[in-house]
Design an enzyme around this catalytic site. Structure first.
Site, PDB file in Angstrom:
ATOM      1  N   HIS A   1      40.581 -21.141  25.972  1.00  0.00           N
ATOM      2  CA  HIS A   1      39.799 -21.674  24.863  1.00  0.00           C
ATOM      3  C   HIS A   1      40.010 -20.829  23.612  1.00  0.00           C
ATOM      4  O   HIS A   1      40.144 -19.605  23.682  1.00  0.00           O
ATOM      5  CB  HIS A   1      38.313 -21.702  25.222  1.00  0.00           C
ATOM      6  CG  HIS A   1      37.541 -22.690  24.421  1.00  0.00           C
ATOM      7  ND1 HIS A   1      37.150 -22.452  23.117  1.00  0.00           N
ATOM      8  CD2 HIS A   1      37.105 -23.938  24.720  1.00  0.00           C
ATOM      9  CE1 HIS A   1      36.508 -23.503  22.654  1.00  0.00           C
ATOM     10  NE2 HIS A   1      36.453 -24.428  23.601  1.00  0.00           N
ATOM     11  N   HIS A   2      40.023 -21.507  22.462  1.00  0.00           N
ATOM     12  CA  HIS A   2      40.246 -20.795  21.197  1.00  0.00           C
ATOM     13  C   HIS A   2      39.100 -19.834  20.883  1.00  0.00           C
ATOM     14  O   HIS A   2      39.265 -18.899  20.083  1.00  0.00           O
ATOM     15  CB  HIS A   2      40.406 -21.800  20.056  1.00  0.00           C
ATOM     16  CG  HIS A   2      41.432 -21.391  19.038  1.00  0.00           C
ATOM     17  ND1 HIS A   2      41.585 -20.088  18.612  1.00  0.00           N
ATOM     18  CD2 HIS A   2      42.358 -22.109  18.350  1.00  0.00           C
ATOM     19  CE1 HIS A   2      42.546 -20.029  17.700  1.00  0.00           C
ATOM     20  NE2 HIS A   2      43.037 -21.240  17.532  1.00  0.00           N
ATOM     21  N   ALA A   3      37.950 -20.020  21.512  1.00  0.00           N
ATOM     22  CA  ALA A   3      36.850 -19.077  21.320  1.00  0.00           C
ATOM     23  C   ALA A   3      37.177 -17.711  21.893  1.00  0.00           C
ATOM     24  O   ALA A   3      36.556 -16.710  21.518  1.00  0.00           O
ATOM     25  CB  ALA A   3      35.570 -19.609  21.973  1.00  0.00           C
TER      26      ALA A   3
END
Length: 479
Positions: free
Chosen positions: A147-149
């Protein structure tokens, strides 16, 4: 307590069933270099041994009561490698087309937020086409998703380094020293959130002043013709609308040494050459479909600010600049020169912006409000009603100059793939690796069903640019 930064958390809030905010990578591995014969069970065990004590792989998201603040990272005490590393086999004949279809399907699936936000699929039975047109030796492919988080381009490369080595039987490139995040109590989370909410007006005042000064300076640059390209000035194309969750993927390779030679001869940069080739490929793709707009396409180019950021926390330390790709220019060398000049202005303009400006403003993204706004934007199909912000995202991620080994298997290709957005349903990412420049493209399948129809123009456009440079002559132009 390890709180997500506003920018990291924003990627969680931006996510919808159609707008998936994970980044992917396709790694083509040569199992012949492994010190012991390949088996999935052994690879899974080795991956578990390397990631179990790495917080980036074993932390999960925990929300704050009432959504009063950004979430925090906590350790997954029930971490199970079998929920993250899976095994698949390609259908016959196991070639490039079958691999791309399978990877596109995997990219279309959301990550489970109740667990650490990453997965890997070990794909067996891949037989790439050899130089003589016949199938080469069988390879193993790892399709990774995070995830880009949790990562940006640089931090993602660093995280993968825990699984890679310089020799088949040597230790990982990056040992882990970071502590695991602790699990705070509900009262502590709520107390910190209340304090953060109370002090937010003070923080806003601190952010407003430099932002106002930036607007004034940007207006001055625009009058002088030295500002970066402006958003909302992009022409509309078939991949600029509301997206679905379906994806199409394609990848190819470029000769990195040829790109560097062009850079040296023309006095430009590697990124200038990559953007010029991308612009030429997009021009050819759109012209084939009678869709080529009169004005140039506009790309968002992510820029790492890791070296200049004042912030010590947060996985994403990025900013972005806008650049015209010169798709309205037929001559490849003229396009490169135009891009080089505009990129110099864009970089100067970008450097005048605080490295933490995007992160500072992202702190004010309210979890509930932001998420509702994104869903309303998608449901109302607003991306098709206002001027196009930008046409696509193009990222250039620096990679290793020498061969790397994943669990002992040499990495023959490494193609990262970024997310696509409502209004910009195409993402192109390039990454250097041991003398090659790997190009990966991912798009919304409904707006670009055949991504390979775009990607196949990249080698041809590099050849056109090479021919134009050689035809002009000059020192170093001849091979």
């Amino acid at each position: 307590m390890d709180r997500l930064s506003g920018l990291d958390a924003s990627f969680l809030y931006l996510e919808t069933p159609a707008q998936l905010m994970h980044v992917c990578a396709v790694m083509v591995l040569d199992p012949a270099t492994m010190t012991t014969p390949y088996s999935f069970a052994a690879m899974q065990r080795e991956i578990e041994a390397r990631v179990r004590d790495v917080p980036g792989f074993t932390r999960k998201v925990r929300g704050v009561p009432l959504g009063l603040d950004h979430p925090v990272w906590v350790r997954d005490k029930d971490f199970d490698i079998e929920r993250h590393v899976h095994r698949l086999a390609l259908p016959t004949p196991g070639g490039y087309a079958e691999l791309m279809d399978l990877c596109a399907h995997l990219a279309s699936l959301p990550l489970d937020r109740s667990r650490p936000l990453w997965e890997m699929w070990v794909i067996e039975g891949y037989r790439p086409e050899g130089k003589d047109g016949e199938a080469a030796e069988e390879k193993v492919v790892v399709f990774a998703k995070m995830h880009h988080a949790t990562v940006d381009g640089v931090s993602g490369s660093n995280l993968i380094s825990h699984l890679c080595s310089l020799e088949p039987d040597s230790a990982p490139l990056v040992p882990e020293n970071a502590p695991h995040p602790r699990d705070p109590g509900r009262g502590e989370l709520l107390g910190r959130a209340v304090i953060g909410t109370a002090t937010r007006p003070v923080t806003l005042v601190k952010v407003l002043k430099p932002s106002a000064q930036l607007v004034t300076k940007s207006i001055g640059r625009a009058r002088q013709g030295t500002a970066m390209a402006a958003p909302f000035s992009a022409p509309r194309t078939s991949f600029n609308g509301t997206i679905t969750s379906h994806r199409s993927i394609a990848m190819t390779d470029l000769d990195l040494e040829e790109i560097r030679r062009i850079k040296k001869v023309t006095g430009t940069t590697v990124n200038d050459v990559v953007l010029a080739v991308s612009g030429g490929a997009l021009r050819a793709y759109l012209a084939e479909r009678d869709e080529l707009p009169e004005s140039s396409l506009l790309a968002t180019v992510p820029v790492s600010v890791r070296d200049s950021s004042r912030r010590s926390t947060g996985a994403n330390k990025v900013s972005a600049l806008f650049t015209k790709l010169g798709t309205d220019i037929e001559d490849p060398l003229e396009r490169l020169r135009m891009l080089a000049e505009r990129n110099r202005h864009a970089k100067e303009h970008h450097n005048a912006i605080s490295a933490d400006a995007l992160q500072d403003w992202a702190e004010f993204a309210a979890p509930r409000t932001f998420g509702l706004a994104v869903r309303a934007y998608a449901n109302l199909r607003l991306a098709e009603r206002h001027p196009v912000v930008h046409n696509l995202v193009i990222s250039n991620v620096p990679g290793p100059p020498i061969p790397l080994y994943f669990m002992g298997a040499r990495i023959d290709a490494l193609c990262p793939l970024g997310p696509v957005f409502h209004g910009a349903g195409l993402n192109i990412t390039v990454m250097s690796n041991a003398g090659q420049m790997h190009v990966g493209a991912i798009a919304c399948r409904e707006s670009m069903p055949d991504t390979d129809a775009l990607v196949r123009h990249f080698p041809a456009e590099l050849a056109r640019l090479t021919a134009a440079v050689d035809a002009e002559g000059g020192p170093g132009a001849a091979r």
